[in-house]
Scaffold this active site. Structure first.
Site, PDB file in Angstrom:
ATOM      1  N   ARG A 172       0.808  -1.383  -0.038  1.00  0.00           N
ATOM      2  CA  ARG A 172      -0.045   0.131  -0.016  1.00  0.00           C
ATOM      3  C   ARG A 172       0.850   1.235   0.036  1.00  0.00           C
ATOM      4  O   ARG A 172       0.524   2.173  -0.890  1.00  0.00           O
ATOM      5  CB  ARG A 172      -0.899   0.054   1.419  1.00  0.00           C
ATOM      6  CG  ARG A 172      -2.136  -0.681   1.026  1.00  0.00           C
ATOM      7  CD  ARG A 172      -3.023  -0.558   2.530  1.00  0.00           C
ATOM      8  NE  ARG A 172      -2.177  -1.053   3.550  1.00  0.00           N
ATOM      9  CZ  ARG A 172      -2.857  -2.220   4.091  1.00  0.00           C
ATOM     10  NH1 ARG A 172      -3.789  -3.013   3.772  1.00  0.00           N
ATOM     11  NH2 ARG A 172      -1.935  -2.654   5.088  1.00  0.00           N
ATOM     12  N   ARG A 270      10.903   0.210   8.748  1.00  0.00           N
ATOM     13  CA  ARG A 270      11.378  -0.265  10.109  1.00  0.00           C
ATOM     14  C   ARG A 270      12.895  -0.101  10.005  1.00  0.00           C
ATOM     15  O   ARG A 270      13.620  -0.534   8.896  1.00  0.00           O
ATOM     16  CB  ARG A 270      10.988  -1.681  10.227  1.00  0.00           C
ATOM     17  CG  ARG A 270       9.614  -1.642  10.756  1.00  0.00           C
ATOM     18  CD  ARG A 270       9.122  -0.877  12.036  1.00  0.00           C
ATOM     19  NE  ARG A 270       7.930  -1.419  12.665  1.00  0.00           N
ATOM     20  CZ  ARG A 270       6.860  -0.211  12.257  1.00  0.00           C
ATOM     21  NH1 ARG A 270       7.179   0.873  11.592  1.00  0.00           N
ATOM     22  NH2 ARG A 270       5.637  -0.509  12.709  1.00  0.00           N
ATOM     23  N   ASP A 294      13.424   7.871   8.580  1.00  0.00           N
ATOM     24  CA  ASP A 294      12.354   8.301   9.593  1.00  0.00           C
ATOM     25  C   ASP A 294      12.696   7.042  10.654  1.00  0.00           C
ATOM     26  O   ASP A 294      11.922   7.219  11.704  1.00  0.00           O
ATOM     27  CB  ASP A 294      11.081   8.115   8.992  1.00  0.00           C
ATOM     28  CG  ASP A 294       9.888   8.069   9.930  1.00  0.00           C
ATOM     29  OD1 ASP A 294       9.993   9.068  10.554  1.00  0.00           O
ATOM     30  OD2 ASP A 294       9.021   7.250   9.777  1.00  0.00           O
ATOM     31  N   GLU A 299      16.096   2.183  17.614  1.00  0.00           N
ATOM     32  CA  GLU A 299      15.461   3.279  18.063  1.00  0.00           C
ATOM     33  C   GLU A 299      15.134   3.263  19.458  1.00  0.00           C
ATOM     34  O   GLU A 299      14.792   2.340  20.295  1.00  0.00           O
ATOM     35  CB  GLU A 299      14.022   3.245  17.421  1.00  0.00           C
ATOM     36  CG  GLU A 299      13.423   4.509  16.524  1.00  0.00           C
ATOM     37  CD  GLU A 299      12.506   4.231  15.541  1.00  0.00           C
ATOM     38  OE1 GLU A 299      12.539   3.568  14.467  1.00  0.00           O
ATOM     39  OE2 GLU A 299      11.497   4.716  15.868  1.00  0.00           O
ATOM     40  N   HIS A 317      10.838   9.157  13.684  1.00  0.00           N
ATOM     41  CA  HIS A 317       9.586   8.249  13.295  1.00  0.00           C
ATOM     42  C   HIS A 317       8.394   8.945  13.303  1.00  0.00           C
ATOM     43  O   HIS A 317       7.433   8.583  14.212  1.00  0.00           O
ATOM     44  CB  HIS A 317       9.774   6.979  14.404  1.00  0.00           C
ATOM     45  CG  HIS A 317       8.778   5.621  13.603  1.00  0.00           C
ATOM     46  ND1 HIS A 317       9.272   4.390  14.485  1.00  0.00           N
ATOM     47  CD2 HIS A 317       8.004   5.575  13.072  1.00  0.00           C
ATOM     48  CE1 HIS A 317       8.400   3.741  13.768  1.00  0.00           C
ATOM     49  NE2 HIS A 317       7.692   4.281  12.829  1.00  0.00           N
ATOM     50  N   ILE A 318       8.085   9.909  12.495  1.00  0.00           N
ATOM     51  CA  ILE A 318       6.969  10.593  12.235  1.00  0.00           C
ATOM     52  C   ILE A 318       6.345  10.651  10.970  1.00  0.00           C
ATOM     53  O   ILE A 318       5.391  11.539  10.619  1.00  0.00           O
ATOM     54  CB  ILE A 318       7.082  11.957  12.666  1.00  0.00           C
ATOM     55  CG1 ILE A 318       8.452  12.569  11.768  1.00  0.00           C
ATOM     56  CG2 ILE A 318       7.903  12.215  14.180  1.00  0.00           C
ATOM     57  CD1 ILE A 318       8.378  14.232  12.038  1.00  0.00           C
ATOM     58  N   ALA A 319       6.579   9.417  10.338  1.00  0.00           N
ATOM     59  CA  ALA A 319       5.841   9.420   8.928  1.00  0.00           C
ATOM     60  C   ALA A 319       4.558   9.240   8.988  1.00  0.00           C
ATOM     61  O   ALA A 319       3.804   9.706   7.967  1.00  0.00           O
ATOM     62  CB  ALA A 319       6.617   8.345   8.211  1.00  0.00           C
ATOM     63  N   SER A 320       3.939   8.816  10.061  1.00  0.00           N
ATOM     64  CA  SER A 320       2.456   8.796   9.986  1.00  0.00           C
ATOM     65  C   SER A 320       1.850  10.003  10.958  1.00  0.00           C
ATOM     66  O   SER A 320       0.764   9.806  11.195  1.00  0.00           O
ATOM     67  CB  SER A 320       2.132   7.342  10.547  1.00  0.00           C
ATOM     68  OG  SER A 320       2.416   7.449  12.001  1.00  0.00           O
TER      69      SER A 320
HETATM   70  O1  LIG Z   1       3.613   0.826  11.871  1.00  0.00           O
HETATM   71  C1  LIG Z   1       3.075   2.112  11.955  1.00  0.00           C
HETATM   72  O2  LIG Z   1       1.953   2.014  12.183  1.00  0.00           O
HETATM   73  C2  LIG Z   1       4.253   3.190  11.790  1.00  0.00           C
HETATM   74  O3  LIG Z   1       5.527   2.779  11.849  1.00  0.00           O
HETATM   75  C3  LIG Z   1       3.771   4.259  13.102  1.00  0.00           C
HETATM   76  O4  LIG Z   1       2.771   4.886  12.603  1.00  0.00           O
END
Ligand SMILES: O=C(O)[C@H](O)CO
Length: 377
Positions: A172, A270, A294, A299, A317-320
């Site tokens: 996706r 990841r 990211d 981590e 780790h702020i991509a979402s």
């Molecule tokens: O797997 C996830 O959901 C992302 O890494 C964090 O939002």
């Protein structure tokens, strides 16, 4: 339970623990409407297994956990012993969850797909351009007061238009990112995945016809025969794969040596997919190789030396991390747990967005061990 936990709907029939405060409030309403008492940990630090087990106590019907926590045998056994029948990760990824242990304890594991796709892809785009156009370096230069006037060769970067994009993992998020880069920047795609992605290939082929009608050069999309072929061909490699044994250190010193020395490497999946120590060495030796990260192997720590490299841009780790997405993730996690406790059916459709409407469907959005538990629709 001490004062670092906050309780909503104290008289609810079911008890659900949530190991971090989540954005928005609708997720609490969803759980309360399903007759849940909701105990939410207020701590910012990562909870260890013992703290989570203590919070479950001997009565806990469901839990919402974080990607930073290790949900394995200990916690699933404890959850089952406390009467638990429902778990949801507050994430789409679930490499922190031992699915076999959850399945052995007969506990369905939910995740939160569909609401992170474009958000994460947008961050991958942002990192790609930040790396290609050296935004981190240029910003540090400005803030340090070094700018003494326009120069023809100041911070020369890479033009991406018309170049080749290598996508590792065309699921996706990888597909959304590829579409953004093809449509916005005329890039051609080579992807590495276990299966063909004919939707992406068709999209690129249709878009190429649209370009052709406007006198623009074609764009193409093909599946790489192997990872090596992708690494050699791409001007920008972006990682969108899951983390498991087969992808751990997929990008190691050997793989890095195959990538063009002036290419770009982006990781929003990841951290452990990249051997970070090898990456530091590679970036030191190849100053024109540019990287946007990211996620990190250990981590929240970064490999020694990573923070000293001008050719690497790093974000935490702020991509979402958009409000819409993080609130949507909270709603999906709540619907997973509420639906499991109520005995709702699995949703089973790819479109998850109806859960974000005013009235979420009476269904469980996404269970990743549904097949193993024999509860798939
Ligand atoms: O797997 C996830 O959901 C992302 O890494 C964090 O939002």
């Amino acid at each position: 339970m001490n004062q670092s936990w906050h309780t909503h709907n104290p008289n609810g029939k079911y008890r659900v623990i949530v190991t971090k405060t989540l954005p928005g409030s609708r997720w609490i309403d969803i759980l309360a409407a399903a007759d849940c008492r909701v105990d939410v940990c207020q701590e910012k630090s990562v909870l260890d297994i013992e703290t989570i087990r203590a919070a479950m106590g001997n009565r806990c019907h469901g839990a919402i956990g974080q990607l930073t926590e290790t949900w394995g045998e200990t916690l699933f056994t404890a959850l089952k012993a406390a009467g638990g029948t429902a778990y949801s990760n507050y994430a789409v990824g679930y490499n922190n969850v031992d699915l076999e242990a959850a399945t052995r304890a007969d506990i369905p594991v939910g995740n939160t797909p569909g609401v992170l796709t474009e958000t994460t892809a947008e961050m991958a785009v942002a990192l790609t351009f930040a790396a290609a156009r050296r935004l981190g370096e240029a910003e540090r230069f400005m803030r340090a007061g070094c700018y003494a006037g326009w120069l023809p060769d100041l911070f020369l970067g890479n033009l991406l238009n018309g170049k080749t994009l290598g996508i590792i993992g065309a699921g996706r998020i990888g597909t959304a990112y590829a579409c953004m880069m093809v449509q916005g920047h005329g890039m051609s795609v080579v992807y590495y995945d276990l299966s063909d992605n004919s939707e992406l290939e068709n999209f690129v082929s249709d878009f190429s016809k649209f370009r052709d009608a406007r006198g623009l050069p074609p764009v193409t999309c093909r599946r790489a025969v192997d990872l090596e072929a992708l690494l050699k061909a791409a001007d920008c490699v972006s990682i969108h794969t899951v983390l498991d044994d087969s992808t751990h250190h997929l990008i190691d010193a050997h793989a890095l040596a195959l990538i063009k020395t002036d290419a770009i490497l982006i990781n929003t999946s990841r951290g452990p997919v990249i051997d970070e120590a090898a990456l530091v060495d590679h970036c030191r030796n190849h100053p024109d190789f540019r990287v946007g990260l990211d996620v990190f192997e250990h981590e929240p720590a970064m490999a020694a030396g990573l923070d000293q490299l001008d050719n690497v841009i790093v974000v935490p780790h702020i991509a979402s991390a958009t409000r819409w997405t993080r609130e949507g993730m909270a709603i999906l996690a709540a619907c997973n747990v509420a639906g499991l406790l109520r005995g709702d059916p699995l949703w089973g459709k790819p479109d998850i967005l109806p859960f974000l409407g005013d009235q979420s469907p009476r269904a469980i959005p996404s269970i990743v061990n549904a097949d193993e538990l024999g509860i798939a629709p």
